[in-house]
Design an enzyme around this catalytic site. Structure first.
Site, PDB file in Angstrom:
ATOM      1  N   HIS A 195       0.703  -1.286   0.114  1.00  0.00           N
ATOM      2  CA  HIS A 195       0.020   0.145  -0.013  1.00  0.00           C
ATOM      3  C   HIS A 195       0.818   1.080  -0.048  1.00  0.00           C
ATOM      4  O   HIS A 195       0.769   2.779  -0.655  1.00  0.00           O
ATOM      5  CB  HIS A 195      -1.530  -0.362   1.172  1.00  0.00           C
ATOM      6  CG  HIS A 195      -1.874   1.120   1.456  1.00  0.00           C
ATOM      7  ND1 HIS A 195      -3.292   1.118   0.551  1.00  0.00           N
ATOM      8  CD2 HIS A 195      -1.494   2.424   1.533  1.00  0.00           C
ATOM      9  CE1 HIS A 195      -3.545   2.476   1.063  1.00  0.00           C
ATOM     10  NE2 HIS A 195      -2.653   2.971   2.007  1.00  0.00           N
ATOM     11  N   GLU A 196       1.969   1.298   0.826  1.00  0.00           N
ATOM     12  CA  GLU A 196       2.287   2.032   1.027  1.00  0.00           C
ATOM     13  C   GLU A 196       3.528   3.140  -0.177  1.00  0.00           C
ATOM     14  O   GLU A 196       4.341   4.132  -0.521  1.00  0.00           O
ATOM     15  CB  GLU A 196       3.876   2.669   1.996  1.00  0.00           C
ATOM     16  CG  GLU A 196       2.223   2.639   3.174  1.00  0.00           C
ATOM     17  CD  GLU A 196       1.616   3.251   3.546  1.00  0.00           C
ATOM     18  OE1 GLU A 196       2.177   4.347   2.900  1.00  0.00           O
ATOM     19  OE2 GLU A 196       0.250   3.269   4.044  1.00  0.00           O
ATOM     20  N   HIS A 199       2.294   4.716  -3.124  1.00  0.00           N
ATOM     21  CA  HIS A 199       2.403   6.040  -2.352  1.00  0.00           C
ATOM     22  C   HIS A 199       3.809   6.341  -3.046  1.00  0.00           C
ATOM     23  O   HIS A 199       3.206   7.241  -3.596  1.00  0.00           O
ATOM     24  CB  HIS A 199       1.963   6.487  -0.958  1.00  0.00           C
ATOM     25  CG  HIS A 199       0.438   6.351  -1.163  1.00  0.00           C
ATOM     26  ND1 HIS A 199      -1.029   6.919  -1.397  1.00  0.00           N
ATOM     27  CD2 HIS A 199       0.294   5.428   0.316  1.00  0.00           C
ATOM     28  CE1 HIS A 199      -1.696   6.962  -0.404  1.00  0.00           C
ATOM     29  NE2 HIS A 199      -1.742   6.030  -0.331  1.00  0.00           N
TER      30      HIS A 199
END
Length: 456
Positions: free
Chosen positions: A22-23, A26
């Site tokens: 997920h990170e 980003h």
């Protein structure tokens, strides 16, 4: 103790993979847009490991493995000193479309990860059980429609149903639409029949839906021979022993261990006479049936397990199924599975808000860790299925329009694009406070459900 450690380890591995991916979403998109990244952290709290890369990014592994974050260069951060040459790379100076894309990348990568796992699983083969049903309880929707034990659900509205897991997902999807569903049923004699069941008459709560329908997996009859007596339980106190065959309870014949379980479950706290065969002779033993309330209602239990048989695996052989697809078909199935799980999650969240679905379905880290442990024990396929499911849940959750989440920041960006200027700092601060309050309430509910499940 070992089970707890195994669950904890499985949970940390699963959450670590999901948070990292997920990170990384980003991180990767921000870097593609030329935005300067200051820190990439997996976990919160005290750093356990830290290293600064050649790219200037501080990579951190922190103590609390329940999330993570990517810190971007931003002029609005009071503790950040920005060199003049880095100002064009500040996040707050980027066009609104780029900022929205950075926020959306995290959830998007969760969906991509789920698709990848489902794709691999479909190519390797997803094991399951054929959707053969046990005898529906009298008065249930299935019994009213004429379904009987041993029937196999072949299709729902022309959608083929190869396994129980597919059946559960498709029925829940249709139950949320509250309409008639055509069940193509194959009877034990080979004859096929189509029956219609109005799913609008069933509760949409996942825990209660199948209870109202009366659909449970068929279990091959297991002889009612005692293979284990739990110390201190009702059967042990009454004197039942390994090798005893339960013949009847208060004169009512016991056809199988499943039948024994059914009769006992319906009589919590009652005195019953068990007719048994022991070493070739018939006997009667009085048993005060115990009471189990861990599921929210009183259920009888005596503390017996069946005798394991050398042919036990053969009893289930004809019920096993496997869904295995080629690369292209697997990709299509993976996309469909990810979309279906995402849509179901959103619809169930809405039904939870309006009160149709119990908030008890909200799980916290303890229940998720237990599920991680169970799935890891069942094999790599079950564990990957679990991780894919949680990955979709994380993606959907982070897209909710709640400040403090990616979805809330995306909402702020959309409003800015429509009105031509950012929301005032006061409005954004109020939104952040509201978002924090909502998240704390949700976390409190999840932990409460965890505690009550453990106590139960």
């Amino acid at each position: 103790m070992l089970d707890t450690l195994h669950s904890a380890a499985s949970f940390i591995v699963a959450i670590g993979v999901l948070v990292a991916f997920h990170e990384f979403g980003h991180f990767w998109v921000a870097r593609r847009f030329g935005i300067k990244v200051l820190k990439f952290s997996i976990g919160f709290g005290k750093p356990l490991w830290s290293r600064r890369g050649k790219d200037g990014v501080e990579y951190v592994l922190a103590m609390i493995p329940l999330g993570g974050y990517v810190k971007l260069l931003d002029e609005r951060e009071a503790d950040v000193v920005i060199a003049p040459e880095d100002l064009p790379r500040a996040f707050n100076r980027q066009p609104v479309a780029k900022r929205i894309a950075v926020f959306a990348a995290g959830p998007a990568f969760n969906f991509i990860l789920a698709i990848a796992f489902y794709w691999v699983l479909y190519m390797v083969g997803v094991p399951g059980m054929k959707p053969v049903i046990g005898a529906p309880p009298a008065g249930s929707l299935a019994a009213t429609a004429g379904l009987v034990g041993g029937d196999r659900i072949v299709a729902l509205d022309d959608q083929k149903i190869p396994t129980w897991s597919v059946l559960r997902a498709e029925l829940l999807d249709r139950a949320l639409s509250r309409g008639d569903t055509a069940f193509l049923v194959a009877h034990a004699n080979g004859r096929e029949q189509t029956v219609n069941i109005d799913l609008g008459k069933a509760r949409v709560d996942p825990v209660l839906l199948f209870e109202d329908l009366g659909l449970n997996p068929f279990e091959p009859p297991i002889p009612a021979v005692v293979g284990q007596v739990v110390a201190g339980e009702a059967a042990d106190r009454a004197g039942l022993k390994i090798g005893d065959r339960i013949v009847d309870i208060d004169g009512k014949p016991v056809a199988s261990f499943q039948d024994l379980r059914s009769q006992v479950s319906a009589r919590p706290g009652q005195l019953a006479k068990f007719g048994i065969e022991r070493a070739g002779s018939a006997q009667q033993i009085s048993v005060i049936i115990g009471t189990d309330t861990s599921h929210g209602e009183a259920i009888g239990r005596v503390g017996l397990a069946p005798q394991r048989m050398a042919t036990e695996g053969d009893l289930w052989q004809d019920l096993r199924a496997e869904v295995r697809l080629g690369p292209l078909a697997a990709a299509s199935a993976a996309l469909h599975q990810t979309w279906q799980v995402s849509a179901l999650t959103v619809r169930l969240l809405y039904r939870m808000v309006v009160g149709d679905v119990s908030v008890k379905n909200v799980s916290g880290p303890i229940q998720i860790a237990q599920a991680a442990g169970y799935s890891a024990s069942a094999g790599i396929g079950a564990f990957l299925t679990f991780v894919a499911l949680v990955s979709v849940s994380i993606g959907v959750f982070n897209l909710l329009p709640i400040p403090m989440l990616d979805g809330g920041q995306i909402l702020f960006g959309v409003i800015e694009a429509v009105k031509g200027s950012p929301l005032s700092e006061r409005v954004q601060a109020a939104g952040q406070q509201l978002g924090m309050t909502l998240l704390l309430m949700l976390m409190g509910l999840a932990f409460y459900n965890d505690v009550t499940s453990v106590i139960g």
